[in-house]
Write a protein that holds these residues in place. Structure first.
Motif, PDB file in Angstrom:
ATOM      1  N   THR A  38      18.711  93.062  71.662  1.00  0.00           N
ATOM      2  CA  THR A  38      20.034  92.680  72.159  1.00  0.00           C
ATOM      3  C   THR A  38      20.127  91.163  72.089  1.00  0.00           C
ATOM      4  N   GLY A  39      21.351  90.649  72.056  1.00  0.00           N
ATOM      5  CA  GLY A  39      21.550  89.207  71.967  1.00  0.00           C
ATOM      6  C   GLY A  39      20.843  88.467  73.085  1.00  0.00           C
ATOM      7  N   VAL A  40      20.021  87.515  72.730  1.00  0.00           N
ATOM      8  CA  VAL A  40      19.238  86.699  73.650  1.00  0.00           C
ATOM      9  C   VAL A  40      18.384  87.578  74.573  1.00  0.00           C
ATOM     10  N   ASN A  41      18.117  88.805  74.144  1.00  0.00           N
ATOM     11  CA  ASN A  41      17.308  89.771  74.907  1.00  0.00           C
ATOM     12  C   ASN A  41      17.862  90.003  76.316  1.00  0.00           C
ATOM     13  N   LEU A  42      19.169  89.986  76.459  1.00  0.00           N
ATOM     14  CA  LEU A  42      19.774  90.151  77.783  1.00  0.00           C
ATOM     15  C   LEU A  42      19.776  91.594  78.270  1.00  0.00           C
ATOM     16  N   GLN A  43      19.654  92.544  77.362  1.00  0.00           N
ATOM     17  CA  GLN A  43      19.498  93.958  77.715  1.00  0.00           C
ATOM     18  C   GLN A  43      20.571  94.435  78.699  1.00  0.00           C
ATOM     19  N   GLU A  44      21.822  94.198  78.350  1.00  0.00           N
ATOM     20  CA  GLU A  44      22.922  94.575  79.254  1.00  0.00           C
ATOM     21  C   GLU A  44      23.333  96.030  79.144  1.00  0.00           C
ATOM     22  N   PHE A  74      23.476 114.452  76.877  1.00  0.00           N
ATOM     23  CA  PHE A  74      24.414 113.410  76.486  1.00  0.00           C
ATOM     24  C   PHE A  74      23.945 112.113  77.125  1.00  0.00           C
ATOM     25  N   ILE A  75      24.018 111.044  76.370  1.00  0.00           N
ATOM     26  CA  ILE A  75      23.705 109.730  76.921  1.00  0.00           C
ATOM     27  C   ILE A  75      24.993 108.912  76.843  1.00  0.00           C
ATOM     28  N   ILE A  76      25.508 108.558  77.999  1.00  0.00           N
ATOM     29  CA  ILE A  76      26.679 107.688  78.045  1.00  0.00           C
ATOM     30  C   ILE A  76      26.142 106.265  77.984  1.00  0.00           C
ATOM     31  N   VAL A  77      26.467 105.586  76.892  1.00  0.00           N
ATOM     32  CA  VAL A  77      25.972 104.225  76.675  1.00  0.00           C
ATOM     33  C   VAL A  77      27.027 103.257  77.185  1.00  0.00           C
ATOM     34  N   CYS A  78      26.648 102.535  78.210  1.00  0.00           N
ATOM     35  CA  CYS A  78      27.532 101.547  78.815  1.00  0.00           C
ATOM     36  C   CYS A  78      26.936 100.156  78.606  1.00  0.00           C
ATOM     37  N   ALA A  79      27.761  99.152  78.822  1.00  0.00           N
ATOM     38  CA  ALA A  79      27.280  97.777  78.745  1.00  0.00           C
ATOM     39  C   ALA A  79      27.936  96.968  79.857  1.00  0.00           C
ATOM     40  N   GLU A  80      27.177  96.034  80.358  1.00  0.00           N
ATOM     41  CA  GLU A  80      27.710  95.109  81.353  1.00  0.00           C
ATOM     42  C   GLU A  80      28.201  93.874  80.598  1.00  0.00           C
ATOM     43  N   LYS A  81      29.485  93.846  80.313  1.00  0.00           N
ATOM     44  CA  LYS A  81      30.065  92.809  79.459  1.00  0.00           C
ATOM     45  C   LYS A  81      29.750  91.402  79.963  1.00  0.00           C
ATOM     46  N   ASP A  82      29.850  91.189  81.243  1.00  0.00           N
ATOM     47  CA  ASP A  82      29.622  89.856  81.792  1.00  0.00           C
ATOM     48  C   ASP A  82      28.165  89.418  81.691  1.00  0.00           C
ATOM     49  N   ALA A  83      27.262  90.363  81.431  1.00  0.00           N
ATOM     50  CA  ALA A  83      25.846  90.028  81.298  1.00  0.00           C
ATOM     51  C   ALA A  83      25.432  89.839  79.835  1.00  0.00           C
ATOM     52  N   ALA A  84      26.345  90.108  78.902  1.00  0.00           N
ATOM     53  CA  ALA A  84      26.031  90.012  77.478  1.00  0.00           C
ATOM     54  C   ALA A  84      26.201  88.580  76.978  1.00  0.00           C
ATOM     55  N   ILE A  94      29.270  89.966  72.604  1.00  0.00           N
ATOM     56  CA  ILE A  94      28.662  90.977  71.724  1.00  0.00           C
ATOM     57  C   ILE A  94      28.203  92.238  72.456  1.00  0.00           C
ATOM     58  N   TYR A  95      28.765  92.534  73.608  1.00  0.00           N
ATOM     59  CA  TYR A  95      28.317  93.708  74.364  1.00  0.00           C
ATOM     60  C   TYR A  95      28.417  95.000  73.549  1.00  0.00           C
ATOM     61  N   GLU A  96      29.481  95.160  72.757  1.00  0.00           N
ATOM     62  CA  GLU A  96      29.616  96.383  71.954  1.00  0.00           C
ATOM     63  C   GLU A  96      28.591  96.425  70.817  1.00  0.00           C
ATOM     64  N   ILE A  97      28.285  95.277  70.260  1.00  0.00           N
ATOM     65  CA  ILE A  97      27.260  95.215  69.214  1.00  0.00           C
ATOM     66  C   ILE A  97      25.915  95.623  69.798  1.00  0.00           C
ATOM     67  N   TYR A 138      30.432  98.043  84.405  1.00  0.00           N
ATOM     68  CA  TYR A 138      29.872  98.695  83.221  1.00  0.00           C
ATOM     69  C   TYR A 138      31.001  99.308  82.398  1.00  0.00           C
ATOM     70  N   ILE A 139      30.985  99.050  81.106  1.00  0.00           N
ATOM     71  CA  ILE A 139      32.003  99.571  80.205  1.00  0.00           C
ATOM     72  C   ILE A 139      31.401 100.691  79.361  1.00  0.00           C
ATOM     73  N   PRO A 140      31.941 101.907  79.427  1.00  0.00           N
ATOM     74  CA  PRO A 140      31.454 102.970  78.546  1.00  0.00           C
ATOM     75  C   PRO A 140      31.814 102.631  77.093  1.00  0.00           C
ATOM     76  N   VAL A 141      30.799 102.523  76.246  1.00  0.00           N
ATOM     77  CA  VAL A 141      31.010 102.140  74.850  1.00  0.00           C
ATOM     78  C   VAL A 141      30.992 103.359  73.941  1.00  0.00           C
ATOM     79  N   ASN A 142      30.046 104.256  74.156  1.00  0.00           N
ATOM     80  CA  ASN A 142      29.972 105.476  73.363  1.00  0.00           C
ATOM     81  C   ASN A 142      29.144 106.528  74.083  1.00  0.00           C
ATOM     82  N   ILE A 143      29.145 107.712  73.510  1.00  0.00           N
ATOM     83  CA  ILE A 143      28.352 108.821  74.029  1.00  0.00           C
ATOM     84  C   ILE A 143      27.462 109.295  72.886  1.00  0.00           C
TER      85      ILE A 143
END
Length: 178
Positions: A38-44, A74-84, A94-97, A138-143
């Protein structure tokens, strides 16, 4: 198995056997997601695993074709946008990336484990958020759907000979002017 063979064996599975996924195989898939860059290894990324019949019914309410998703997990893949990481030059976050890289690693690990998978973006995020109590940050990005593929759902490995554009149509060297 070499990487290109693994990549060719992976295909989008839309029909699954009624067979549970062994916990060690699911753990291997999740571990691959943990190891993804993940970008800068932030692991969001934040992953929500859903396997119960009740949870699967909630997934069905959020997707466009509920009867099309017969996976066992099912794995709901979310990201913490503010932590990306955000690129300072244009403010691109780049949270979606990052979430996509994590999902790709898990999808390839699933293939290695003998599991089928399907990447789903066609869902109602607000329905998922409410059904699974996903925090606002947390933003749901994909499943990612997982399970054992029915034999007729697996696509032939040679499909890439015709289903993909040749490299000369997608790759340039040094400049797009050439």
């Amino acid at each position: 198995m070499d990487f290109l063979t693994l990549a060719k064996e992976r295909c989008s599975i839309r029909s699954y056997e009624d067979k549970p996924i062994e916990p060690e195989k699911l753990q291997a898939v999740l571990e691959a997601g943990r190891l993804a860059p993940t970008g800068v290894n932030l692991q969001e990324q934040r992953l929500l695993v859903v396997q119960s019949p009740e949870g699967i019914a909630k997934i069905a309410e959020a997707v466009v074709k509920p009867d099309a998703y017969t996976a066992k997990a099912f794995i709901i893949v979310c990201a913490e946008k503010d932590a990306a990481w955000t690129r300072k030059f244009d403010g691109h976050n780049i949270y979606e990336i990052d979430a996509s890289i994590v999902t790709t690693y898990m999808m390839l690990a699933a293939t290695e484990q003998g599991l089928g998978s399907l990447w789903v973006c066609r869902f109602q995020p607000d329905v998922l958020r409410e059904a699974f109590h996903i925090p606002e940050k947390y933003i749901p990005v994909n499943i990612l759907c997982l399970g054992y593929a029915k034999p007729d759902a697996v696509k032939p490995i040679d499909r890439y000979d015709t289903d993909r554009k040749p490299l000369e149509e997608t790759v340039w060297y040094e400049s797009f002017d050439a």
